[in-house]
Design a protein around this motif. Structure first.
Motif, PDB file in Angstrom:
ATOM      1  N   SER A 198       0.825  -1.301  -0.066  1.00 58.60           N
ATOM      2  CA  SER A 198      -0.119  -0.005  -0.052  1.00 58.60           C
ATOM      3  C   SER A 198       0.288   1.290  -0.237  1.00 58.60           C
ATOM      4  O   SER A 198       0.548   2.279  -0.682  1.00 58.60           O
ATOM      5  CB  SER A 198      -0.926   0.325   1.288  1.00 58.60           C
ATOM      6  OG  SER A 198      -1.968  -1.248   1.121  1.00 58.60           O
ATOM      7  N   ILE A 199       1.880   1.196   0.836  1.00 58.14           N
ATOM      8  CA  ILE A 199       2.802   2.664   0.246  1.00 58.14           C
ATOM      9  C   ILE A 199       3.095   2.493  -0.557  1.00 58.14           C
ATOM     10  O   ILE A 199       3.567   2.215  -1.464  1.00 58.14           O
ATOM     11  CB  ILE A 199       4.209   2.440   1.376  1.00 58.14           C
ATOM     12  CG1 ILE A 199       5.045   0.972   0.775  1.00 58.14           C
ATOM     13  CG2 ILE A 199       3.446   1.735   2.854  1.00 58.14           C
ATOM     14  CD1 ILE A 199       5.856   1.127   2.283  1.00 58.14           C
ATOM     15  N   PRO A 200       3.820   4.494  -0.975  1.00 53.40           N
ATOM     16  CA  PRO A 200       4.786   4.499  -2.203  1.00 53.40           C
ATOM     17  C   PRO A 200       6.026   3.677  -2.506  1.00 53.40           C
ATOM     18  O   PRO A 200       6.663   3.636  -1.216  1.00 53.40           O
ATOM     19  CB  PRO A 200       4.167   5.859  -2.183  1.00 53.40           C
ATOM     20  CG  PRO A 200       3.175   6.530  -0.869  1.00 53.40           C
ATOM     21  CD  PRO A 200       3.350   5.810  -0.067  1.00 53.40           C
ATOM     22  N   SER A 201       6.026   3.299  -2.950  1.00 51.43           N
ATOM     23  CA  SER A 201       7.368   3.288  -3.677  1.00 51.43           C
ATOM     24  C   SER A 201       8.707   3.696  -3.124  1.00 51.43           C
ATOM     25  O   SER A 201       7.998   5.357  -3.185  1.00 51.43           O
ATOM     26  CB  SER A 201       7.976   2.587  -5.478  1.00 51.43           C
ATOM     27  OG  SER A 201       7.094   4.039  -6.175  1.00 51.43           O
ATOM     28  N   GLY A 202       9.342   3.511  -2.857  1.00 52.98           N
ATOM     29  CA  GLY A 202      10.809   4.601  -1.929  1.00 52.98           C
ATOM     30  C   GLY A 202      10.598   4.628  -0.657  1.00 52.98           C
ATOM     31  O   GLY A 202      11.550   5.138  -0.207  1.00 52.98           O
ATOM     32  N   LEU A 225       8.587   1.151   4.915  1.00 54.76           N
ATOM     33  CA  LEU A 225       6.756   0.942   6.120  1.00 54.76           C
ATOM     34  C   LEU A 225       7.355   0.830   7.399  1.00 54.76           C
ATOM     35  O   LEU A 225       8.316   0.215   8.123  1.00 54.76           O
ATOM     36  CB  LEU A 225       6.900  -0.722   5.567  1.00 54.76           C
ATOM     37  CG  LEU A 225       5.564  -1.234   6.307  1.00 54.76           C
ATOM     38  CD1 LEU A 225       4.727  -0.900   5.557  1.00 54.76           C
ATOM     39  CD2 LEU A 225       5.097  -2.300   5.856  1.00 54.76           C
ATOM     40  N   SER A 226       6.602   1.355   8.683  1.00 63.59           N
ATOM     41  CA  SER A 226       6.320   1.013   8.823  1.00 63.59           C
ATOM     42  C   SER A 226       5.869   0.668   9.915  1.00 63.59           C
ATOM     43  O   SER A 226       4.377   0.390  10.397  1.00 63.59           O
ATOM     44  CB  SER A 226       5.906   2.792  10.141  1.00 63.59           C
ATOM     45  OG  SER A 226       5.454   2.917  11.176  1.00 63.59           O
ATOM     46  N   HIS A 229      -6.657   1.082   2.471  1.00 59.79           N
ATOM     47  CA  HIS A 229      -5.930   1.030   1.862  1.00 59.79           C
ATOM     48  C   HIS A 229      -5.211   2.963   2.165  1.00 59.79           C
ATOM     49  O   HIS A 229      -4.239   2.741   1.862  1.00 59.79           O
ATOM     50  CB  HIS A 229      -5.665   0.671   0.288  1.00 59.79           C
ATOM     51  CG  HIS A 229      -4.927   1.250  -0.899  1.00 59.79           C
ATOM     52  ND1 HIS A 229      -3.943   0.613  -1.146  1.00 59.79           N
ATOM     53  CD2 HIS A 229      -4.991   1.998  -1.946  1.00 59.79           C
ATOM     54  CE1 HIS A 229      -2.875   0.998  -1.820  1.00 59.79           C
ATOM     55  NE2 HIS A 229      -3.687   2.596  -2.053  1.00 59.79           N
ATOM     56  N   GLY A 230      -5.885   3.608   1.886  1.00 64.19           N
ATOM     57  CA  GLY A 230      -5.489   5.409   1.895  1.00 64.19           C
ATOM     58  C   GLY A 230      -4.276   4.966   3.684  1.00 64.19           C
ATOM     59  O   GLY A 230      -3.936   5.754   3.630  1.00 64.19           O
ATOM     60  N   GLU A 231      -5.083   4.449   4.338  1.00 64.87           N
ATOM     61  CA  GLU A 231      -4.493   4.678   6.019  1.00 64.87           C
ATOM     62  C   GLU A 231      -3.170   4.181   5.869  1.00 64.87           C
ATOM     63  O   GLU A 231      -2.093   4.685   6.273  1.00 64.87           O
ATOM     64  CB  GLU A 231      -5.486   4.167   7.303  1.00 64.87           C
ATOM     65  CG  GLU A 231      -6.736   4.904   7.067  1.00 64.87           C
ATOM     66  CD  GLU A 231      -8.202   4.348   8.585  1.00 64.87           C
ATOM     67  OE1 GLU A 231      -6.773   3.629   9.093  1.00 64.87           O
ATOM     68  OE2 GLU A 231      -9.067   4.861   8.849  1.00 64.87           O
ATOM     69  N   CYS A 244       1.348   4.607   6.564  1.00 66.53           N
ATOM     70  CA  CYS A 244       2.421   4.188   7.415  1.00 66.53           C
ATOM     71  C   CYS A 244       3.765   3.575   7.068  1.00 66.53           C
ATOM     72  O   CYS A 244       4.299   2.548   6.505  1.00 66.53           O
ATOM     73  CB  CYS A 244       1.819   2.477   7.747  1.00 66.53           C
ATOM     74  SG  CYS A 244      -0.391   2.947   8.075  1.00 66.53           S
ATOM     75  N   VAL A 245       4.253   4.918   7.010  1.00 66.63           N
ATOM     76  CA  VAL A 245       5.783   4.974   6.360  1.00 66.63           C
ATOM     77  C   VAL A 245       6.532   5.523   7.378  1.00 66.63           C
ATOM     78  O   VAL A 245       6.665   6.742   8.654  1.00 66.63           O
ATOM     79  CB  VAL A 245       5.552   5.879   5.287  1.00 66.63           C
ATOM     80  CG1 VAL A 245       5.107   5.814   4.041  1.00 66.63           C
ATOM     81  CG2 VAL A 245       5.331   7.840   5.698  1.00 66.63           C
ATOM     82  N   LEU A 246       7.831   5.116   7.558  1.00 63.05           N
ATOM     83  CA  LEU A 246       8.735   5.541   8.730  1.00 63.05           C
ATOM     84  C   LEU A 246       8.974   7.230   8.045  1.00 63.05           C
ATOM     85  O   LEU A 246       9.005   7.465   7.322  1.00 63.05           O
ATOM     86  CB  LEU A 246      10.222   5.243   8.774  1.00 63.05           C
ATOM     87  CG  LEU A 246       9.738   3.656   9.229  1.00 63.05           C
ATOM     88  CD1 LEU A 246      11.346   3.240   9.030  1.00 63.05           C
ATOM     89  CD2 LEU A 246       9.401   3.411  10.550  1.00 63.05           C
ATOM     90  N   ALA A 247       8.949   7.865  10.110  1.00 64.34           N
ATOM     91  CA  ALA A 247       9.764   9.195   9.234  1.00 64.34           C
ATOM     92  C   ALA A 247      11.137   9.486   8.958  1.00 64.34           C
ATOM     93  O   ALA A 247      12.016   8.596   9.200  1.00 64.34           O
ATOM     94  CB  ALA A 247       9.386   9.918  10.613  1.00 64.34           C
ATOM     95  N   ASP A 248      10.892  10.653   8.419  1.00 65.59           N
ATOM     96  CA  ASP A 248      12.087  11.039   7.357  1.00 65.59           C
ATOM     97  C   ASP A 248      13.106  11.778   8.684  1.00 65.59           C
ATOM     98  O   ASP A 248      12.978  13.005   9.078  1.00 65.59           O
ATOM     99  CB  ASP A 248      12.127  12.048   6.434  1.00 65.59           C
ATOM    100  CG  ASP A 248      13.381  12.143   5.928  1.00 65.59           C
ATOM    101  OD1 ASP A 248      14.439  11.826   6.224  1.00 65.59           O
ATOM    102  OD2 ASP A 248      13.372  13.229   4.736  1.00 65.59           O
ATOM    103  N   GLU A 249      13.788  11.146   9.156  1.00 64.79           N
ATOM    104  CA  GLU A 249      15.241  10.837  10.186  1.00 64.79           C
ATOM    105  C   GLU A 249      16.397  12.123   9.591  1.00 64.79           C
ATOM    106  O   GLU A 249      17.515  11.809  10.155  1.00 64.79           O
ATOM    107  CB  GLU A 249      15.809  10.268  11.120  1.00 64.79           C
ATOM    108  CG  GLU A 249      14.147  10.264  11.860  1.00 64.79           C
ATOM    109  CD  GLU A 249      13.380   9.408  12.875  1.00 64.79           C
ATOM    110  OE1 GLU A 249      15.101   8.497  13.431  1.00 64.79           O
ATOM    111  OE2 GLU A 249      12.873   9.263  14.063  1.00 64.79           O
ATOM    112  N   SER A 250      16.942  11.948   8.252  1.00 62.69           N
ATOM    113  CA  SER A 250      18.417  12.393   7.910  1.00 62.69           C
ATOM    114  C   SER A 250      18.352  12.641   7.959  1.00 62.69           C
ATOM    115  O   SER A 250      20.112  12.954   7.492  1.00 62.69           O
ATOM    116  CB  SER A 250      18.052  12.027   6.223  1.00 62.69           C
ATOM    117  OG  SER A 250      16.214  13.313   5.951  1.00 62.69           O
ATOM    118  N   SER A 251      18.433  13.898   8.665  1.00 58.44           N
ATOM    119  CA  SER A 251      19.112  15.516   9.309  1.00 58.44           C
ATOM    120  C   SER A 251      18.745  15.056  10.463  1.00 58.44           C
ATOM    121  O   SER A 251      19.508  16.428  11.468  1.00 58.44           O
ATOM    122  CB  SER A 251      17.828  16.912   8.881  1.00 58.44           C
ATOM    123  OG  SER A 251      16.887  16.483   9.212  1.00 58.44           O
TER     124      SER A 251
END
Length: 443
Positions: A357-361, A364-365, A391-393, A397-404
């Protein structure tokens, strides 16, 4: 709040039925049953999933009540377990066979994905963890180390008290291409993680690769992996003595430093040495020494493989802390094994649905996925009429961006009393002329 088209909204019951649809495709023909058994096996699988895998209620009774209500709304015209005790009777009789059938179906689906192979092989990270269980007499007899020795064999009361710890040992093979749990085995607190792994080698796919930490070593252990056609990448420490300075050009091709693992007892027994590649890599900011019997892998490939092994540690943290399964609630060993087994299967199926369900790239959380599905179960069991878009919810469900991120996640003030010993550097000794001659003949 973002706009959501009402045409995409469906009732919770419709979403749950679609989520459970793959279970009807599981091949249950090989599941042996008692002649008088009348409970439908598909609903038994669904109830087990909803009770243990997709439920965060405090007690097993509450978990079953929600699972029972949701299952009866999803299926009709079939015989189902009417109580938690009835469900556990079914699972004790054929729960292992049902779990194996579901796992084989999931593995078949997984093997068709583009992430199945990693550097040409199905690759699994291996690790073990302990799950506490209630300290009942039956659990003590099945899981505690004290049940295997007499009380007089322990010199200190503290040693005997520690040996009475009741824990289920879980050895897990996590598929590194997807991060899904694929194979597992159970034992007691005194069972070896290496022994539990060896017991499930026959279930691994052909040409598998295992990525393991420094605990998974041993001459007989590695030979057993090799005999099963399994390659391995393992971290080497000061607990391993190797023979180096080899000159075997033309015999083998190796991208790292060619070494032999040949302990003295194996030499005395006339056993041939294990030829390995020793590579020094940087994983993050740590210098590590890796051993592998897959001699064609270079430093970068080995570093990336071992860095991915951390996923199995994160998975256990998700199960025990985020999903509140550090302590199981079953009071008998048979029920405890079914509880952790169907928890793993439920998480596996939930993560599979979330990954689609999550966008490519995006990454997943697992925690968010499990929370969404648990809310769906509650909505169905409580007869909620509020429409939703599963499906929308799940797509969120993606991991938060912690690159910075620059600060450490570890708390500096947390009282960490347990200090692990440093893994260290393997001892590489020069090989003697006599042993070199024997090694060349053996290889």
């Amino acid at each position: 709040m973002s706009h959501q088209d009402k045409k995409d909204l469906r009732t919770p019951l419709a979403e749950l039925k679609e989520l459970l649809a793959p279970i009807s495709k599981v091949d249950l023909a090989s599941v042996a049953r008692h002649g008088n058994a009348i409970v439908d096996l598909n609903t038994a699988i669904v109830m087990a999933l909803l009770t243990f895998g997709w439920n965060q209620q405090q007690t097993l009774g509450d978990c079953f009540d929600d699972a029972n209500a949701a299952t009866r709304r999803s299926f009709s015209g079939v015989v189902m377990a009417g109580s938690f005790q009835a469900l556990m009777v079914v699972l004790r009789v054929c729960g292992d066979a049902l779990a194996q059938a579901v796992s084989l179906h999931m593995i078949g689906h997984l093997s068709q994905s583009t992430d199945w192979l990693l550097l040409g092989r199905p690759t699994f990270a291996v690790d073990g963890s302990q799950f506490a269980v209630p300290r009942t007499a039956k659990n003590l007899a099945a899981f505690a180390a004290a049940s295997r020795k007499a009380k007089s064999a322990y010199k200190k009361k503290s040693d005997y008290a520690k040996a009475k710890t009741t824990q289920v040992a879980v050895s897990l093979c996590l598929h590194l291409g997807t991060g899904f749990p694929a194979f597992w085995n159970f034992g007691g607190s005194a069972d070896s993680e290496r022994g539990l792994l060896l017991a499930m080698l026959n279930r691994l796919p052909d040409n598998s690769r295992l990525v393991m930490d420094a605990y998974y070593f041993g001459f007989d252990f590695w030979n057993c992996l090799i005999d099963h056609g399994v390659t391995f990448v393992v971290r080497a420490g000061k607990n391993i003595d190797l023979l180096g300075q080899l000159k075997l050009q033309g015999k083998v091709k190796c991208r790292g430093t060619l070494v032999l693992y040949w302990p003295q007892n194996a030499i005395d027994a006339g056993s041939p040495p294990i030829v390995l590649s020793l590579v020094t890599v940087m994983v993050g900011r740590k210098k590590m020494f890796l051993l592998t019997n897959e001699l064609t892998l270079d430093e970068d490939q080995l570093a990336k493989l071992y860095a991915k092994r951390w996923a199995v540690e994160v998975f256990f943290r998700t199960v025990k802390q985020s999903y509140l399964r550090a302590k199981l609630r079953s009071r008998t060993p048979e029920n405890a094994k079914q509880e952790i087994q169907w928890t793993l299967i439920g998480i596996w199926m939930a993560l599979t649905e979330g990954a689609q369900s999550i966008p490519s790239g995006e990454r997943l959380s697992p925690v968010r996925v499990l929370r969404v599905i648990c809310r769906l179960l509650l909505a169905v069991s409580r007869h909620s009429h509020q429409k939703l878009n599963l499906h929308g919810e799940l797509s969120q469900c993606v991991l938060a961006d912690e690159s910075s991120r620059q600060s450490e996640k570890n708390s500096k003030d947390y009282p960490r009393k347990k200090r692990k010993r440093q893994t260290g550097e393997p001892n590489v000794k020069p090989i003697s002329k006599t042993l070199r001659t024997l090694a060349i003949e053996a290889i």
